[in-house]
Design an enzyme around this catalytic site. Structure first.
Site, mmCIF file in Angstrom:
data_model
loop_
_atom_site.group_PDB
_atom_site.id
_atom_site.type_symbol
_atom_site.label_atom_id
_atom_site.label_comp_id
_atom_site.label_asym_id
_atom_site.label_seq_id
_atom_site.Cartn_x
_atom_site.Cartn_y
_atom_site.Cartn_z
ATOM 1 N N LYS A 195 -8.928 33.966 25.128
ATOM 2 C CA LYS A 195 -10.338 34.037 24.718
ATOM 3 C C LYS A 195 -10.470 34.778 23.381
ATOM 4 O O LYS A 195 -11.251 34.394 22.525
ATOM 5 C CB LYS A 195 -11.181 34.734 25.794
ATOM 6 C CG LYS A 195 -11.327 33.887 27.054
ATOM 7 C CD LYS A 195 -12.116 34.618 28.123
ATOM 8 C CE LYS A 195 -12.125 33.821 29.424
ATOM 9 N NZ LYS A 195 -12.605 34.590 30.564
ATOM 10 N N LEU B 53 -5.310 36.964 35.625
ATOM 11 C CA LEU B 53 -6.179 35.913 35.096
ATOM 12 C C LEU B 53 -7.604 36.439 35.246
ATOM 13 O O LEU B 53 -7.907 37.148 36.213
ATOM 14 C CB LEU B 53 -6.012 34.600 35.868
ATOM 15 C CG LEU B 53 -4.710 33.811 35.645
ATOM 16 C CD1 LEU B 53 -4.690 32.569 36.523
ATOM 17 C CD2 LEU B 53 -4.525 33.415 34.185
ATOM 18 N N ASP B 54 -8.464 36.067 34.312
ATOM 19 C CA ASP B 54 -9.846 36.549 34.374
ATOM 20 C C ASP B 54 -10.561 35.974 35.595
ATOM 21 O O ASP B 54 -10.164 34.947 36.139
ATOM 22 C CB ASP B 54 -10.618 36.128 33.115
ATOM 23 C CG ASP B 54 -10.070 36.807 31.869
ATOM 24 O OD1 ASP B 54 -9.493 37.894 31.991
ATOM 25 O OD2 ASP B 54 -10.225 36.228 30.774
ATOM 26 N N PHE B 55 -11.662 36.609 35.948
ATOM 27 C CA PHE B 55 -12.530 36.190 37.067
ATOM 28 C C PHE B 55 -12.845 34.694 36.972
ATOM 29 O O PHE B 55 -12.814 33.972 37.963
ATOM 30 C CB PHE B 55 -13.815 37.027 36.978
ATOM 31 C CG PHE B 55 -14.808 36.810 38.071
ATOM 32 C CD1 PHE B 55 -14.461 37.051 39.396
ATOM 33 C CD2 PHE B 55 -16.108 36.399 37.778
ATOM 34 C CE1 PHE B 55 -15.399 36.881 40.412
ATOM 35 C CE2 PHE B 55 -17.046 36.225 38.789
ATOM 36 C CZ PHE B 55 -16.683 36.463 40.102
ATOM 37 N N HIS C 270 -7.231 39.111 28.193
ATOM 38 C CA HIS C 270 -8.157 38.141 27.566
ATOM 39 C C HIS C 270 -7.575 37.516 26.302
ATOM 40 O O HIS C 270 -8.311 37.195 25.365
ATOM 41 C CB HIS C 270 -9.503 38.811 27.221
ATOM 42 C CG HIS C 270 -10.061 39.653 28.312
ATOM 43 N ND1 HIS C 270 -10.324 39.157 29.575
ATOM 44 C CD2 HIS C 270 -10.388 40.972 28.351
ATOM 45 C CE1 HIS C 270 -10.803 40.139 30.321
ATOM 46 N NE2 HIS C 270 -10.836 41.242 29.623
#
Ligand code: URA
Length: 227
Positions: free
Chosen positions: A182, A98-100, A179
């Site tokens: 997004k 999972l992204d930051f 990502h």
């Protein structure tokens, strides 16, 4: 179990790192040099640099990943890691990324076989995301997202798309490219302001606050394995 999986589970190294140790001749199995394709059972005695390795218990952890934490294990910027939040003796690693700035359900485990399986797109674990976007969610957008979207690494599988509010959308996908959400939303003209994952297959965040974790139940592990 393969020798590299045994070493990874024992917290010695990642599987790839374990392969390197084996190739460097630093691993022995019952006193003989270990080979990449050795199959290890409970009764075998495995050592690295002559130090006996104890196999570890399998752990399956569900974390409510907070904002501003990283799921990768190495980071040049020294940002907080999700694994810092889980103080157990076993070395668990995130299943997927999972992204930051993404929050929500994150599974961590030292069961490399299950991790491998779950991350394979053919396995089709449904991942549900809620994205707050800049812009309006129109029927046309929902239609576009329900069909393959052309990304630079190829077309996506169709997503399930549902409007939650004027600027909040729920997307269900089973792929796990970097990502992905997004990029899919950017491709239809909707930059993401906030991204949250409330569900991963049968797992949700019930009873957990951001930053908290719990062990999966036996049933939950069985459900994940059965897929
Ligand atoms: N898709 C994204 O863009 N980011 C995530 O963290 C997960 C899915």
């Amino acid at each position: 179990m393969r020798l590299n999986a045994y070493l990874a589970r024992a917290g010695v190294a990642s599987r790839r790192g374990a392969d390197r140790l084996i190739l460097e001749g630093r691993v022995t199995v019952n006193g003989e040099p270990g080979q990449l394709n050795d199959d290890i059972s409970e009764d075998d005695s495995v050592a690295v640099d002559d130090k006996l390795i104890k196999s570890q218990k399998l752990r399956y952890i569900l974390l409510y990943k907070p904002d501003r934490t990283i799921t990768t294990l190495k980071d040049t910027e020294n940002r907080p890691k999700v694994t810092d939040l889980i103080d157990i003796p076993e070395r668990v690693v995130p299943v997927g990324r999972l992204d930051f700035d993404t929050t929500g359900v994150l599974l961590l485990s030292n069961d490399g076989d299950l991790g491998h399986k779950l991350m394979h797109p053919s396995f089709e674990v449904d991942k549900v995301y809620e994205a707050e976007v800049k812009g309006h969610i129109t029927p046309k957008i929902l239609d576009l997202l329900s069909n393959p979207i052309q990304l630079e690494d190829g077309p996506t599988a169709p997503a399930k798309a549902r409007k939650l509010t004027e600027n909040k959308i729920e997307l269900t996908i089973h792929e796990g490219r970097n990502h992905q959400i997004k990029r899919m939303l950017a491709a239809v003209g909707l930059p993401v302001k906030r991204l949250h994952r409330p569900k991963y297959g049968p797992l949700d965040l019930a009873g957990l606050k951001s930053g908290q974790w719990r062990e999966l139940t036996k049933d939950e592990v069985a459900q994940l394995k059965q897929r």
